[in-house]
Design a protein around this motif. Structure first.
Motif, PDB file in Angstrom:
ATOM      1  N   ILE A  13      28.749  40.503  35.455  1.00 45.55           N
ATOM      2  CA  ILE A  13      29.062  40.295  34.042  1.00 45.55           C
ATOM      3  C   ILE A  13      30.433  40.866  33.703  1.00 45.55           C
ATOM      4  N   GLN A  14      30.762  42.019  34.239  1.00 46.98           N
ATOM      5  CA  GLN A  14      32.081  42.617  33.981  1.00 46.98           C
ATOM      6  C   GLN A  14      33.195  41.699  34.476  1.00 46.98           C
ATOM      7  N   LYS A  15      33.032  41.148  35.668  1.00 46.58           N
ATOM      8  CA  LYS A  15      34.053  40.239  36.212  1.00 46.58           C
ATOM      9  C   LYS A  15      34.134  38.959  35.366  1.00 46.58           C
ATOM     10  N   ALA A  16      32.996  38.438  34.946  1.00 50.25           N
ATOM     11  CA  ALA A  16      32.987  37.235  34.100  1.00 50.25           C
ATOM     12  C   ALA A  16      33.674  37.522  32.766  1.00 50.25           C
ATOM     13  N   ALA A  17      33.449  38.703  32.210  1.00 52.49           N
ATOM     14  CA  ALA A  17      34.095  39.080  30.949  1.00 52.49           C
ATOM     15  C   ALA A  17      35.607  39.168  31.126  1.00 52.49           C
ATOM     16  N   GLU A  18      36.046  39.760  32.221  1.00 50.73           N
ATOM     17  CA  GLU A  18      37.487  39.847  32.501  1.00 50.73           C
ATOM     18  C   GLU A  18      38.099  38.456  32.609  1.00 50.73           C
TER      19      GLU A  18
END
Length: 191
Positions: A13-18
């Motif tokens: 999720i963090q990578k998708a948000a970035e």
């Protein structure tokens, strides 16, 4: 198939948000995300239910982050000061996380219980701030919260799309409109 060691839902999720913040929400696909993570696309299915599942998790992550930011902004504040703080925090979140902010918008049409709960908590926070600041009837407070959210969302959306072309500072515009909004509340409801 077991999940890849070191790969977990928060990392995904963090990578998708970035990615969403850098290139827009539409840039987040299972293929592009798996490439950024250095995995094969099918590995994502161990953590999310396809692209729609990923976007729901991203919406939840965004709403929780927005809620936390607004809560921190109003801590120790009340009245007009709290309304200004929550407005500026909202705009700040949308500016700093445009893709993540965009991901939160479909959350209003979801059937996901956790998304509904966090959405309701976010709205309740704004209602509480308004209610405490101006002590009105519940129906009036709801009208004001709807207007406030419309202003914040509209401003954030127009700014993101380059819709403000006139040579006047945007931060000053937010301040002026919030002052007028608060003055209007005080005038209309004599608080």
């Amino acid at each position: 198939m077991s999940p890849r060691i070191g790969l977990d839902l928060p990392t995904i999720i963090q990578k998708a948000a970035e990615m969403a913040d850098e290139n827009g929400l539409e840039s987040v696909t299972l293929a592009s995300l798996s490439q950024k993570l250095g995995i094969r696309s099918p590995s994502l299915y161990n953590h999310v239910d396809g692209l729609s599942g990923l976007k729901e998790k991203l919406a939840l992550y965004g709403l929780k982050n927005l809620y936390d930011r607004l809560l921190r902004a109003v801590a120790g504040r009340s009245g007009d000061d709290a309304v200004f703080a929550i407005g500026l925090a909202y705009i700040g979140f949308a500016r700093e996380h445009p893709g993540l902010y965009e991901a939160t918008l479909p959350a209003q049409q979801t059937e996901d219980a956790e998304l509904i709960k966090v959405s309701e908590e976010l709205i309740q926070l704004i209602i509480t701030v308004m209610d405490y600041a101006y002590k009105m009837k519940q129906e009036d407070t709801i009208h004001l919260v709807r207007g406030f959210r419309s202003f914040m969302h509209g401003f954030a959306t127009l700014e993101r799309s380059g819709g403000f072309g006139l040579p006047v500072n945007l931060d000053e515009s937010i301040q002026v409109v919030l002052k007028v909004y608060v003055a209007g509340i005080r005038q209309q409801f004599r608080t």
